[in-house]
Design a protein around this motif. Structure first.
Motif, PDB file in Angstrom:
ATOM      1  N   PRO A 396      51.445  84.469  35.154  1.00  0.00           N
ATOM      2  CA  PRO A 396      51.380  85.039  33.809  1.00  0.00           C
ATOM      3  C   PRO A 396      50.095  85.860  33.644  1.00  0.00           C
ATOM      4  CG  PRO A 396      51.518  82.637  33.735  1.00  0.00           C
ATOM      5  CD  PRO A 396      51.389  83.022  35.153  1.00  0.00           C
ATOM      6  N   LEU A 400      48.303  85.926  28.402  1.00  0.00           N
ATOM      7  CA  LEU A 400      49.193  84.775  28.161  1.00  0.00           C
ATOM      8  C   LEU A 400      48.451  83.468  28.422  1.00  0.00           C
ATOM      9  CD1 LEU A 400      52.732  85.638  29.579  1.00  0.00           C
ATOM     10  CD2 LEU A 400      51.909  85.766  27.245  1.00  0.00           C
ATOM     11  N   TYR A 401      47.640  83.479  29.433  1.00  0.00           N
ATOM     12  CA  TYR A 401      46.883  82.264  29.766  1.00  0.00           C
ATOM     13  C   TYR A 401      45.952  81.905  28.607  1.00  0.00           C
ATOM     14  CZ  TYR A 401      44.909  78.809  32.885  1.00  0.00           C
ATOM     15  OH  TYR A 401      44.537  77.618  33.461  1.00  0.00           O
ATOM     16  N   ARG A 403      46.349  82.773  25.470  1.00  0.00           N
ATOM     17  CA  ARG A 403      47.133  82.349  24.294  1.00  0.00           C
ATOM     18  C   ARG A 403      47.729  80.960  24.496  1.00  0.00           C
ATOM     19  NH1 ARG A 403      50.680  87.658  23.114  1.00  0.00           N
ATOM     20  NH2 ARG A 403      51.432  86.481  21.313  1.00  0.00           N
ATOM     21  N   ALA A 404      48.040  80.632  25.743  1.00  0.00           N
ATOM     22  CA  ALA A 404      48.563  79.284  26.005  1.00  0.00           C
ATOM     23  C   ALA A 404      47.507  78.224  25.692  1.00  0.00           C
ATOM     24  CB  ALA A 404      49.005  79.176  27.463  1.00  0.00           C
ATOM     25  N   ASN A 405      46.258  78.618  25.811  1.00  0.00           N
ATOM     26  CA  ASN A 405      45.174  77.659  25.546  1.00  0.00           C
ATOM     27  C   ASN A 405      44.717  77.656  24.093  1.00  0.00           C
ATOM     28  OD1 ASN A 405      44.582  76.255  28.051  1.00  0.00           O
ATOM     29  ND2 ASN A 405      44.188  78.299  28.862  1.00  0.00           N
ATOM     30  N   ASN A 406      45.254  78.563  23.300  1.00  0.00           N
ATOM     31  CA  ASN A 406      44.939  78.551  21.861  1.00  0.00           C
ATOM     32  C   ASN A 406      45.903  77.587  21.172  1.00  0.00           C
ATOM     33  OD1 ASN A 406      42.874  80.321  22.025  1.00  0.00           O
ATOM     34  ND2 ASN A 406      44.022  82.102  21.291  1.00  0.00           N
ATOM     35  N   LEU A 407      45.445  76.398  20.924  1.00  0.00           N
ATOM     36  CA  LEU A 407      46.346  75.373  20.394  1.00  0.00           C
ATOM     37  C   LEU A 407      46.586  75.553  18.903  1.00  0.00           C
ATOM     38  CD1 LEU A 407      45.244  72.135  22.308  1.00  0.00           C
ATOM     39  CD2 LEU A 407      46.787  73.971  22.981  1.00  0.00           C
ATOM     40  N   LEU A 408      47.817  75.236  18.496  1.00  0.00           N
ATOM     41  CA  LEU A 408      48.196  75.265  17.082  1.00  0.00           C
ATOM     42  C   LEU A 408      48.695  73.873  16.724  1.00  0.00           C
ATOM     43  CD1 LEU A 408      50.388  78.532  17.071  1.00  0.00           C
ATOM     44  CD2 LEU A 408      48.001  78.325  16.355  1.00  0.00           C
ATOM     45  N   GLU A 409      48.359  73.433  15.543  1.00  0.00           N
ATOM     46  CA  GLU A 409      48.877  72.140  15.072  1.00  0.00           C
ATOM     47  C   GLU A 409      49.600  72.365  13.760  1.00  0.00           C
ATOM     48  OE1 GLU A 409      45.392  69.177  16.755  1.00  0.00           O
ATOM     49  OE2 GLU A 409      46.212  68.851  14.752  1.00  0.00           O
ATOM     50  N   VAL A 410      50.790  71.871  13.660  1.00  0.00           N
ATOM     51  CA  VAL A 410      51.529  71.955  12.401  1.00  0.00           C
ATOM     52  C   VAL A 410      51.870  70.531  11.996  1.00  0.00           C
ATOM     53  CG1 VAL A 410      53.455  73.013  11.173  1.00  0.00           C
ATOM     54  CG2 VAL A 410      52.545  74.123  13.212  1.00  0.00           C
ATOM     55  N   THR A 411      51.339  70.124  10.849  1.00  0.00           N
ATOM     56  CA  THR A 411      51.547  68.727  10.422  1.00  0.00           C
ATOM     57  C   THR A 411      52.703  68.633   9.428  1.00  0.00           C
ATOM     58  OG1 THR A 411      49.869  69.069   8.747  1.00  0.00           O
ATOM     59  CG2 THR A 411      49.180  68.050  10.818  1.00  0.00           C
TER      60      THR A 411
END
Lengths: 411, 298
Positions: A396, A400-401, A403-411
């Motif tokens: 990739p 992309l690498y 963005r893959a490491n930019n974490l998102l949390e949806v509660t």
């Protein structure tokens, strides 16, 4: 993207065959440009147990006496190659097309086309190549007429122009004598590893006719071919009454990799004319002869005409179809004999048969530096294609690498 | 409207994610009164049949090659592309590397003229479209619709069970982000993680807080999600949508994701109520977009 080339000529670069010579001269250019560590030499014939290095490039072994197709995929993967550059005939290939069709290898073939038309069985095999680079424009046209979409630009075979050049035969009296030649005789040279395809029989018939028609000509023949190979040449010569004027090379040296090019260049320079009236994919002896200024007699089909500045073209009078459905034209011995008459007359008029125009043509077009430049273009284009065709699953992108490491949390 | 729906597998009898979506959209189309038929490699629909249809919906039909499409274009048969992944633009489909070199891809050269004549292009998410436009900016001006995967929201809800640890589905495949979930597991050793659908690389050891289980029937997933506090999904390449993210979220899991999840690229993916509304009405919006593109009043 740098290529990592699995170079698969039929013969080892140390061997004095056509394919060995091609490997010997092209490989150093490839090594210089792409890095010697990125060129792997896989030349299975005559090196079954040989591994090691040649001019700083790794040599790997085969275990069969053909192109070694059985090990190609394994070698390609083991040495992490991204390009297979094979030099040789296409018609015997059986495994390679499947590997290429399934995208397991990127296959480029530098190939002779020495047959008429385009048999389906060959078309179906070579369609799988990423690029077919013919030895001749004749081959390029045939392949294109056969509907193949992957035909690259023609790249002629090169010559070492430091070796192949006019040399004064007066400097080689011992060699002249060993070839059976004299300074006043009409010296004919024939060079053939494959005696059938090279139409040695038809050429000898022509020489027999010429001898009968011109009994006063001191005809001498040096036949650079094994005495007994595909044909029993001694029997041919007996029948055609040419035994007394024909000389063969030392059979022992022929078993030891053949004669070095330096020797062969002198041999060509000793000849008045070279006979090569065969359907050729290229026909190295045609350019070798003209590099020395010596005329050639060639067939009007195949690569001969496009390579001939000084010589004669012979029409075909019949066609022979081989077991592999390859149709090859047969030369007319009477036409060859007529050419020999003309050549002999010309020699008498001029004193010697030499052409500076032929020398200039060869020097202007066949230097290995020029040939290598053409190959660089093909290989560089293939590397672009390698990316365009995504022949290996790419990693990739860096984005992309990230963005893959930019974490998102949806509660 | 007479519609032919082209897909590789008969979605009435096959049950993958794309087939679930196709089935829902297809049935909604029938309910809206359209005359739909399915074109698969095994169906006996001919070019003459296609010529009689009003629109062909090309729902990732890999069996239809460029020659088929050239013929379709030659007969002026209107078509709509409904992309489920990155085929036919990327030969690796789900493992789309989104590199600069992708812009040189021979498949773009081959297919772009076909896409440009599409009456409408349907992508699964804003991220999905953005990733396509990265290679094909020429599609920027083509009419498009974003259709989230239609999820049966009644199957996924918070059951009020005791929750513990994290669950992750099919994420141990390298292309689905194995490297990232293992890194997350190592960084969060206090969290026990259940990986559903096996480990494709069993010889590579997993962190001690990871447990692997096999495939779980679709109908049992809600309860499984309900036993976990978090849903972990960290893909490596841009996933077009990822319906399991929606399902786990509706089942009450906190989603730990990344910027490469299509579902999370929707601005409405902030509350369960909005997600539920959008995903349950996806098929209705799908057909409204199709009808609009074909000039039919809804």
């Amino acid at each position: 993207m740098n290529p990592r080339i699995l170079f698969n000529p039929k013969d080892h670069p140390n061997l004095n065959s056509g394919y060995g010579i091609i490997a010997r001269y092209l490989l150093p250019y490839l090594g210089d440009r792409y890095g010697r560590e990125n060129v792997i030499i896989y030349a299975p014939i005559f090196q079954r147990d040989h591994v090691g290095e040649w001019d700083g490039m790794k040599v790997i072994s085969g275990n069969t006496f053909d192109f070694g197709e059985n090990l190609i995929l394994q070698h390609y993967k083991n040495y992490e190659c991204n390009l297979l550059l094979q030099v040789g005939d296409t018609w015997p290939l059986g495994i390679l097309p499947d590997l290429a069709y399934s995208d397991q290898i990127l296959w480029v073939q530098w190939a002779p086309v020495d047959w008429l038309g385009m048999p389906k069985n060959i078309v179906n095999r070579i369609r799988a190549a990423h690029k077919l680079v013919p030895f001749s424009k004749y081959g390029e046209n045939s392949l294109k007429r056969g509907g193949l979409p992957n035909v690259g630009p023609t790249i002629w075979l090169g010559l070492n122009l430091d070796i192949w050049k006019p040399l004064p035969r007066k400097d080689f009296p011992v060699l002249m004598n060993s070839l059976g030649y004299s300074y006043d005789s009409f010296n004919v040279l024939m060079v053939a590893a494959n005696q059938e395809r090279k139409r040695i029989r038809q050429e000898l018939e022509a020489l027999g006719i010429f001898r009968k028609l011109s009994p006063n000509v001191d005809l001498r023949i040096y036949l650079h071919s094994p005495l007994v190979g595909e044909r029993d040449l001694r029997a041919d010569l007996d029948e055609l009454e040419l035994n007394d004027i024909t000389t063969f090379p030392d059979p022992y040296i022929m078993t030891q990799g053949g004669f070095p090019e330096e020797h062969m260049a002198k041999v060509f320079n000793c000849a008045d004319i070279v006979l090569n009236v065969a359907m050729e994919g290229f026909g190295l002896c045609q350019t070798q002869a003209q590099a020395c200024g010596v005329p050639v007699v060639v067939l009007s089909e195949g690569a001969g005409p496009e390579l001939t500045v000084f010589g004669w073209e012979i029409p075909a009078t019949g066609v022979e179809t081989s077991a592999a459905q390859m149709a090859q034209p047969m030369p007319d011995p009477i036409s060859i004999a007529r050419c020999l008459e003309e050549a002999w007359k010309l020699k008498q008029e001029r004193g010697e048969l030499r052409s500076q125009a032929a020398v200039d043509f060869i020097r202007g077009n066949f230097g290995w530096d020029k040939i290598a430049q053409q190959w660089f273009r093909v290989i560089d284009e293939c590397m672009i294609d390698y990316q365009r065709y995504c022949l290996q699953i790419p990693l990739p992108s860096e984005d992309l690498y990230r963005r893959a490491n930019n974490l998102l949390e949806v509660t | 409207m007479k519609v032919v729906w082209g897909q590789d597998m008969d979605f009435i009898t096959h049950g993958g994610g794309a087939q679930l979506s196709d089935r829902a959209h297809f049935l909604k189309g029938v309910k809206r009164g359209h005359d739909l038929s399915i074109l698969t490699p095994n169906s006996d629909i001919t070019m003459e049949d296609l010529m009689r249809c009003e629109v062909l919906i090309a729902s990732n039909p890999l069996f239809m090659n460029i020659t088929s499409f050239k013929e379709i274009m030659g007969h002026n048969i209107p078509y709509i592309w409904f992309f489920h992944d990155y085929a036919p633009l990327c030969k690796y489909r789900l493992f789309y590397p989104m590199r600069d070199t992708c812009k040189l891809c021979y498949l773009k050269e081959r297919w772009l003229p076909v896409f440009l004549k599409s009456r409408l292009i349907i992508w699964l998410s804003p991220l999905h479209r953005e990733s396509w436009l990265y290679i094909c900016p020429e599609l920027e001006d083509i009419r498009y619709h974003l259709a989230p995967s239609p999820v049966n929201v009644e199957l996924f809800s918070d059951l009020g069970l005791e929750r513990k640890g994290a669950i992750s589905v099919e994420s141990l495949h390298p292309f689905k982000g194995r490297e990232h979930v293992i890194k997350w597991a190592n960084d969060h050793q206090e969290v026990d993680i259940t990986f559903v659908s096996g480990n494709p690389l069993p010889e590579e050891p997993l962190p001690l807080n990871c447990k692997v289980m096999g495939a779980v029937p679709y109908r049992a997933m809600n309860e499984l999600y309900n036993k976990h506090e978090m849903f972990l999904h960290l893909p490596q390449s841009p996933s077009p949508f990822d319906r399991c993210v929606v399902e786990a979220y509706l089942a009450g899991c906190k989603v730990i994701g990344n910027e490469l999840i299509g579902a999370l690229s929707y601005s409405w993916f902030k509350s369960r109520r909005d997600v539920s509304i959008e995903c349950s009405s996806s098929s209705t919006f799908f057909w409204e977009a199709v009808e609009d593109a074909m000039g039919i009043k809804s």
